[in-house]
Write a protein that holds these residues in place. Structure first.
Motif, short mmCIF file in Angstrom:
data_model
loop_
_atom_site.label_atom_id
_atom_site.label_comp_id
_atom_site.label_asym_id
_atom_site.label_seq_id
_atom_site.Cartn_x
_atom_site.Cartn_y
_atom_site.Cartn_z
N LEU A 195 5.19 -0.75 4.72
CA LEU A 195 3.78 -1.04 4.92
C LEU A 195 2.94 0.23 4.80
O LEU A 195 1.85 0.23 4.24
CB LEU A 195 3.58 -1.68 6.30
CG LEU A 195 2.23 -2.37 6.54
CD1 LEU A 195 2.00 -3.47 5.52
CD2 LEU A 195 2.18 -2.92 7.95
N ALA A 221 8.17 -12.31 -0.98
CA ALA A 221 8.73 -11.15 -0.27
C ALA A 221 9.08 -10.03 -1.23
O ALA A 221 9.00 -8.84 -0.88
CB ALA A 221 9.97 -11.57 0.52
N PRO A 272 1.53 -7.71 -1.29
CA PRO A 272 2.36 -7.32 -0.15
C PRO A 272 1.88 -7.85 1.19
O PRO A 272 2.68 -7.98 2.12
CB PRO A 272 2.30 -5.78 -0.19
CG PRO A 272 2.10 -5.45 -1.62
CD PRO A 272 1.20 -6.54 -2.14
N ALA A 303 2.67 1.02 1.17
CA ALA A 303 1.69 0.15 0.53
C ALA A 303 0.27 0.66 0.80
O ALA A 303 -0.58 0.72 -0.11
CB ALA A 303 1.85 -1.28 1.02
N TYR A 330 6.37 -7.68 -1.65
CA TYR A 330 6.28 -6.70 -0.56
C TYR A 330 7.26 -5.55 -0.78
O TYR A 330 6.94 -4.38 -0.56
CB TYR A 330 6.57 -7.41 0.76
CG TYR A 330 6.71 -6.50 1.95
CD1 TYR A 330 5.64 -5.74 2.40
CD2 TYR A 330 7.91 -6.43 2.64
CE1 TYR A 330 5.78 -4.92 3.50
CE2 TYR A 330 8.05 -5.62 3.74
CZ TYR A 330 6.98 -4.86 4.17
OH TYR A 330 7.12 -4.04 5.25
N GLY A 332 3.28 -11.17 1.18
CA GLY A 332 4.70 -10.93 1.02
C GLY A 332 5.35 -10.51 2.33
O GLY A 332 6.50 -10.88 2.62
N PHE A 333 4.63 -9.73 3.13
CA PHE A 333 5.14 -9.33 4.44
C PHE A 333 5.32 -10.55 5.34
O PHE A 333 6.33 -10.68 6.04
CB PHE A 333 4.17 -8.32 5.07
CG PHE A 333 4.57 -7.86 6.45
CD1 PHE A 333 5.62 -6.99 6.62
CD2 PHE A 333 3.88 -8.30 7.56
CE1 PHE A 333 6.00 -6.57 7.89
CE2 PHE A 333 4.23 -7.88 8.83
CZ PHE A 333 5.30 -7.01 8.99
N GLN A 370 10.46 -1.72 7.33
CA GLN A 370 9.26 -2.51 7.11
C GLN A 370 8.00 -1.71 7.43
O GLN A 370 7.01 -1.78 6.70
CB GLN A 370 9.32 -3.78 7.98
CG GLN A 370 10.32 -4.81 7.47
CD GLN A 370 10.41 -6.00 8.39
OE1 GLN A 370 9.93 -5.96 9.52
NE2 GLN A 370 11.03 -7.06 7.92
#
Length: 808
Positions: free
Chosen positions: A508, A576, A792, A511, A579, A795-796, A504
């Motif tokens: 991130l 999600a 995202p 992203a 993301y 989505g996170f 994760q």
């Protein structure tokens, strides 16, 4: 010693024998016979990474800073009359490397000689490359290799090549020679540094590059596992007063510890554990790994070979003294080759080897009594699994106590019970395992261990056994809670860092990187000028419209599953997916999240995979059919004069095609792979066929098709609204053709989120539809921000929500 441990007859933890026996055996250079299997060592991976980082840091820090210049002045102040000493130490590197190569040739280890020479060449090439990066020009090769005064000051190429050859051969040597090799490399590098052959960082950089070359080649070709011959082990046992007959390798081997089986003079079974050169390194890496990823690991970081053998002997004696069935300790001692031997005696039958008929209720009850007795002795096994719980001379007990701890905390004892529950479940099923656990622990005792009933508390063998039995540990915990009438408890956080959290964080980061990368390529003054004439009311409307496709995607997902599902979690799953798109191609991300979601909803693995594949496949088919219809029956057209990929993109395309071809050839030519695929297809096909029939027999197919169709229309409308905000009116047919063609192209290019591909294709399509270059770029960037770069964020949050409620 009536109040203490009764030590067995024979030498326990003796230091081995002396030099006379070493002389009688003759000079031995290599630790193991040639032709042994090869293995890749975890320590080589660690050394490779650390050395790469060290070399990169030195190259980046060149030219020398104030500290290094001060160090150079200090080294230059060493008295000149010591120069012969430093020169001898420097030359000893090549002398030692040459001696090792000659010894390898004399013992006919030609493969080792080839690898050593290759590492020598590779180290020299890496050093030359580092010199080119640090100095700005290529040095003269002959001066660099010969180490003349005209050679590069950073790094020292000549010493790097010699050290690489020595490091390549050293792991194959006997213990004393390995120690000597380390000292030669250390003192030789010091001699190069003090002898004035460049800056202080030159020899250090050469050493790092030598380690990189040696470890890279050792990982590429493997290193001898370093097991002594059976004759050597038999001779070592004889020196310790142990006569072993019918000595042979055991079926089960552990990294760094060589297991052998035999019998003594009375016909009783012997287990010989030889802690070789990799044992301490393997245990150190394992401890570091567990302390990094898991909480509460209190084991010693490193005990050494003899320390590891002594520890297992001690805990085994302690358990046997307390009435726990385990193996009898014969001896624990050090060999002439600096290895450690632990000899155990006993007839051992692991539970994994017993037929189901023997795994009755009484045997399970005995296993629980054994783990309870172990807890009363304040011993935590920590490695309970179907291989370490065993019948020992007819009684249930434990083997492999090398990882056990004495005086553990309550979590260690609870973990042992959780491991035993999972072990019995993998062997006899969840229902019988839970019944025996409740009978042994009571409802309160079972409730106390439920927070530890999780995968991080299990060994790899136990996790593999549960997977073979088809038991999900989360479902087992829920069944246990239901059996005693309590709610599933909050899990104890055994992991400091999980793969999920690491992924994760990485996603991130990707992203953020994607947003920054896209922003750096924009002509912001021109972009700002174009946006200043935009209608912000239309921009807001377009932004809201860009969020609606997630709703229709949830509808199509509901249509791909034969079972009824709640709409809210399905919609959160689509958020999600936005993301996950930052790291995976869109269809792949959607299918991966869908499959895991379906499994958590109780669908079997075949049905989950089928439903996820149906959802992704239906979306692609709808796109292709809709694009074909529009091209045939509308005035829109598709520009085919697109520039072909070049440079890195073309190379990537060829690599992907090559991988596809290799995969097909492997499936066609390798029978084992083909058989595995056919077996899974035959096993899954009835459930897959039932899932497909369920879609055909209800309104699911309508939801699937209409949801996919509405998704494409909404995406096109959002793109059109962004174009309208800049003063351009495009038809829905044109927008659909542009968006569908780019989406289909993106599904063929495995770039996360179609970054770059989507921006290029959409801009080209809008320009072809009549928009100016600046307006097209502005519309595409607004569209991508609304549909890809910002989703995202929520989505996170959706991903965390789904995980907290155990939907993912």
């Amino acid at each position: 010693m009536s109040d203490g441990l009764e030590l067995p007859d024979g030498p326990v933890a003796s230091r081995g024998v002396g030099a006379p026996e070493l002389l009688r055996q003759g000079l031995k250079v290599f630790a193991s016979p040639k032709g042994q299997p090869r293995a890749r060592r975890g320590t080589d991976v660690v050394l490779l990474v650390l050395s790469l980082l060290g070399a990169a840091a030195l190259v980046a820090a060149y030219p020398p800073g104030r500290f290094e210049r001060s160090l150079d002045r200090l080294l230059a102040s060493v008295p000149d009359w010591l120069d012969p000493v430093w020169g001898f130490l420097s030359d000893s590197l090549w002398l030692w490397a040459a001696l090792l190569i000659l010894a390898s040739l004399a013992r006919r280890r030609f493969a080792l000689v080839v690898v050593a020479l290759l590492s020598c060449v590779l180290a020299a090439l890496l050093a030359l490359l580092a010199a080119r990066i640090a100095l700005g020009s290529w040095p003269d090769v002959s001066d660099a290799v010969l180490g003349t005064s005209n050679g590069p000051r950073f790094p020292h190429v000549r010493s790097s090549a010699a050290v690489a050859a020595a490091l390549t051969i050293s792991p194959h040597l006997v213990g004393p020679l390995r120690t000597l090799s380390r000292w030669v490399v250390l003192l030789g590098t010091l001699g190069v540094a003090v002898g004035g052959a460049g800056t202080a960082s030159g020899p250090l950089g050469a050493f790092f590059l030598a380690v990189v070359a040696a470890t890279a080649l050792r990982l590429a070709v493997g290193t001898s596992i370093g097991r002594p011959s059976l004759e050597d082990v038999r001779a070592a046992l004889a020196e310790l007063g142990v006569r072993a007959q019918a000595l042979e390798e055991a079926e089960r081997q552990v990294a760094g510890v060589f297991h052998l089986r035999g019998v003594d003079d009375d016909g009783r079974r012997l287990l010989v554990k030889l802690y070789g050169r990799d044992a301490a390194d393997t245990q150190l890496l394992a401890r570091l790994w567990r302390r990094t990823w898991y909480r509460g690991d209190r084991g010693a970081m490193a005990r050494g070979r003899l320390g590891s053998a002594e520890h297992e002997a001690f805990v085994t004696l302690l358990a046997a003294k307390g009435g726990v069935a385990t193996e009898e300790v014969v001896t624990a001692a050090e060999t002439l080759d600096d290895d450690a031997l632990l000899v155990l005696r006993g007839d051992v039958e692991p539970l994994a080897s017993l037929p189901p008929a023997r795994l009755d209720g009484e045997l399970l009850a005995e296993a629980w009594r054994a783990v309870g007795r172990l807890g009363e002795l304040r011993i935590a096994h920590q490695q309970i699994d179907p291989e370490t719980v065993a019948l020992i001379s007819g009684d249930i007990g434990f083997v492999d106590l090398g990882s056990a701890t004495v005086a553990p905390d309550s979590s260690g004892l609870a973990t042992d019970c959780a491991q035993l529950l999972a072990t019995t479940a993998s062997l006899v099923g969840s229902e019988r395992a839970l019944s025996s656990a409740i009978a042994a622990l009571g409802q309160d005792g079972l409730q106390a261990i439920l927070p530890y009933l999780q995968a991080p508390a299990f060994t790899r063998t136990l996790r593999r056994s549960l997977g073979t039995a088809g038991i999900d540990v989360d479902e087992l915990r829920e069944q246990a809670a239901a059996a005693i009438g309590v709610e599933p408890p909050e899990l104890v956080k055994l992991r400091r860092v999980s793969w999920r959290s690491a992924i994760q964080i990485a996603l991130l980061g990707l992203a953020s990187y994607a947003v920054v990368s896209a922003a750096t390529d924009v002509d912001w003054p021109e972009f700002s000028s174009t946006l200043s004439h935009a209608s912000w009311a239309w921009v807001v409307a377009a932004f809201l419209a860009a969020q609606l496709p997630r709703v229709t995607q949830a509808v199509s997902t509901l249509g791909s599953v034969p079972a009824p599902l709640p709409f809210g979690p399905v919609y959160a799953m689509q958020l999600a997916t936005g993301y996950m798109n930052v790291a995976l191609p869109s269809n792949l991300a959607r299918m991966a999240v869908n499959i895991r979601f379906f499994q958590r909803q109780g669908l079997s693995a075949p049905v989950a995979v089928t439903s996820g594949a149906i959802d992704s496949f239906a979306s692609t088919v709808v796109q292709a059919v809709l694009l074909g219809v529009l091209l045939l029956f509308s005035e829109s057209s598709l520009a085919l004069d697109l520039p072909l990929p070049s440079g890195g993109e073309r190379l990537l395309l060829w690599i992907l095609l090559g991988l596809v071809l290799v995969s097909v050839l492997v499936v066609l030519l390798v029978r084992r792979v083909r058989d595995v695929i056919l077996v899974n297809v035959r096993r899954w096909w009835p459930e897959v066929r039932a899932a497909l029939a369920g879609l055909r027999a209800s309104n699911k197919l309508t939801l699937l098709i209409l949801g996919s169709l509405a998704t494409e229309v909404l995406f096109a409308i959002a793109l059109g609204l962004f174009a309208r905000s800049l003063g351009y009116d495009l038809t829905l047919a044109e927008l659909l053709v542009i968006n569908l063609s780019v989406s289909l192209l993106g599904s063929l290019v495995p770039v996360p989120g179609n970054i770059g591909v989507a921006e290029f294709g959409l801009t080209l399509g809008l320009v072809a539809a009549g928009m100016s270059d600046e307006a097209a770029l502005a519309a595409v960037l607004l569209y991508r921000i609304a549909t890809f770069y910002l989703p995202p964020l929520w989505g996170f949050c959706a991903m965390l929500w789904l995980q907290r409620r155990r939907y993912l």
